[in-house]
Design an enzyme around this catalytic site. Structure first.
Site, PDB file in Angstrom:
ATOM      1  N   GLY A 161       0.821  -1.209   0.000  1.00 62.28           N
ATOM      2  CA  GLY A 161       0.000   0.000   0.000  1.00 62.28           C
ATOM      3  C   GLY A 161       0.852   1.255   0.000  1.00 62.28           C
ATOM      4  CG  ASP A 162       3.246   2.262   3.351  1.00 63.45           C
ATOM      5  OD1 ASP A 162       2.862   3.347   3.808  1.00 63.45           O
ATOM      6  OD2 ASP A 162       3.155   1.194   3.978  1.00 63.45           O
ATOM      7  CB  SER A 163       5.328   0.212  -2.634  1.00 65.44           C
ATOM      8  OG  SER A 163       6.250  -0.173  -1.637  1.00 65.44           O
TER       9      SER A 163
END
Length: 405
Positions: free
Chosen positions: A176-178
């Site tokens: 999700g962060d990436s």
């Protein structure tokens, strides 16, 4: 190794200066990508503790995180306390001479520090600000804390990941962060293009949950039109067959993708089962999807008695997509990885040498490059404040004495 000994930036973004004001993954991965392609990325960190990524990881060889050399690569570290008026003033000066600022604080933090986009753009109209957050800068959830796993849950990824008889699983990485970082990079490059026409910058509002939602294919549309809710399906996609992980002799696994009609015909020949090509249960893509479990059982029975390497050689010869399930050791030994220079090795002041993934994608004329691994905390404070802002060595020493840098 310091950046002074590293190759100069030659990528397509080598004329850009980026101020990274974020921690953990989403904002810093955005900065990593821009730095890989030549941007001068000046990372502002708390001068006392730095980015928590400096201490993240399952293990800390020689007391240092093996994560930091990757996500901190190609960046200059400047220690600066943004909670002090003097720190905020220095940040404002750095941003005034920059093209892009990245931040992934909770919405409102930049404004609290007197660094709103409106005030910064008044001094630097060409400024592009990438704001990465859990839920975006607006809406009733904007002030909630939002890590990657929350974005993955709200964006729909967690519900469809894992085995159907078990709770939702995670991907094994902070996807999700990436994804949010990659969407922020896309926004930045789009804004740079628009700036060529308008002469003005703008704000990129990259929300974690929306970045996940963006890759969820037809999940919402299918429900809207048919009422179908996609469920967890383990290692398969329902109706797409054969496309699965199959057991091999010795406990290995092989991934085989043979769901296209012509590819399935070649797989049937490789299996010594040409009859499967004309069997009504498997003769078409739709038929194979309807009889997915039976077909997977037939293939698993065939693969289970053979060694992985033998199967890979046979399926390659027959033109059937297949692969081992790669782990880090496989990546370091694989000839395709070597030929593509997908893994690079860099000198490191503590580890001696460190291996990591290269810069992707590959550009033919202006490729990216990993020039140096993540720097020491505050390694470039003096350099940046003196060369960019023109501060004297005495003034920097005074700021250090006050704890501002």
């Amino acid at each position: 190794m310091t950046d002074a000994a590293a190759p100069p930036a030659t990528g397509p973004l080598a004329d850009l200066r980026v101020i990274e004001m974020g921690t953990l993954i989403a904002g810093p991965f955005c900065g990593q990508i821009l730095g890989d392609f030549g941007a001068e990325v000046i990372k502002i960190e708390d001068p006392r503790v730095g980015d928590p990524m400096r201490q993240w990881g399952r293990s800390l060889p020689k007391g240092q995180s093996p994560w930091w050399p990757v996500i901190g690569r190609n960046k200059k570290s400047v220690g600066l306390d943004l909670r002090t008026p003097e720190g905020q003033a220095i940040a404002r000066q750095l941003i005034a001479s920059s093209d892009v600022v990245i931040e992934n604080f909770r919405p409102g933090a930049m404004e609290k520090w007197g660094l709103s986009y409106e005030s910064l753009a008044a001094e630097n109209p060409k400024l592009i600000m990438a704001r990465v957050s859990g839920f975006g800068q607006t809406g009733p959830y904007s002030q909630r804390a939002g890590y990657g796993l929350i974005g993955e849950a709200m964006g729909g990824l967690r519900y469809v990941t894992g085995e159907p008889d078990r709770p939702p699983a995670r991907a094994g990485i902070s996807i999700g962060d990436s994804l949010a970082a990659m969407h922020a990079v896309m926004g930045i490059t789009m804004a740079l293009h628009a700036r060529e026409r308008t002469g003005r910058g703008q704000v990129i509002d990259a929300a974690l949950f929306e970045s996940v939602l963006a890759v969820m294919e037809n999940l919402v549309t299918e429900y809207d039109l048919t009422g179908y809710i996609r469920e967890r399906s383990g290692s398969i996609l329902p109706g797409i067959a054969p496309s699965n992980a199959y057991p091999c002799a010795g406990g290995d696994m092989i991934l085989i993708g043979g769901n296209g009609d012509t590819v399935f015909a070649r797989l049937a020949e490789a299996m010594g089962r040409p009859d499967l090509k004309t069997d009504p249960k498997f003769v078409s893509h739709a038929a194979r999807g309807q009889n997915q479990a039976e077909l997977d059982a037939i293939i698993a029975d065939w693969t289970g008695g053979q060694k992985l390497d033998d199967l890979l050689a046979l399926l390659e010869a027959k033109g059937v997509p297949a692969s081992r399930v790669f782990r880090a050791p496989d990546m370091l030994e694989d000839p395709q990885y070597r030929a593509r220079e997908a893994i690079v090795e860099l000198p490191h002041p503590v580890f001696g040498k460190v291996k990591m993934q290269n810069a992707f994608p590959k550009l033919s004329a202006t490729p990216g490059q990993v020039r140096w691994p993540g720097p020491a905390l505050g390694q470039h404070t003096d350099e940046v404040l003196q060369s960019v802002l023109g501060l004297s060595a005495e003034r920097v020493a005074e700021l250090r004495e006050k704890g501002v840098v």
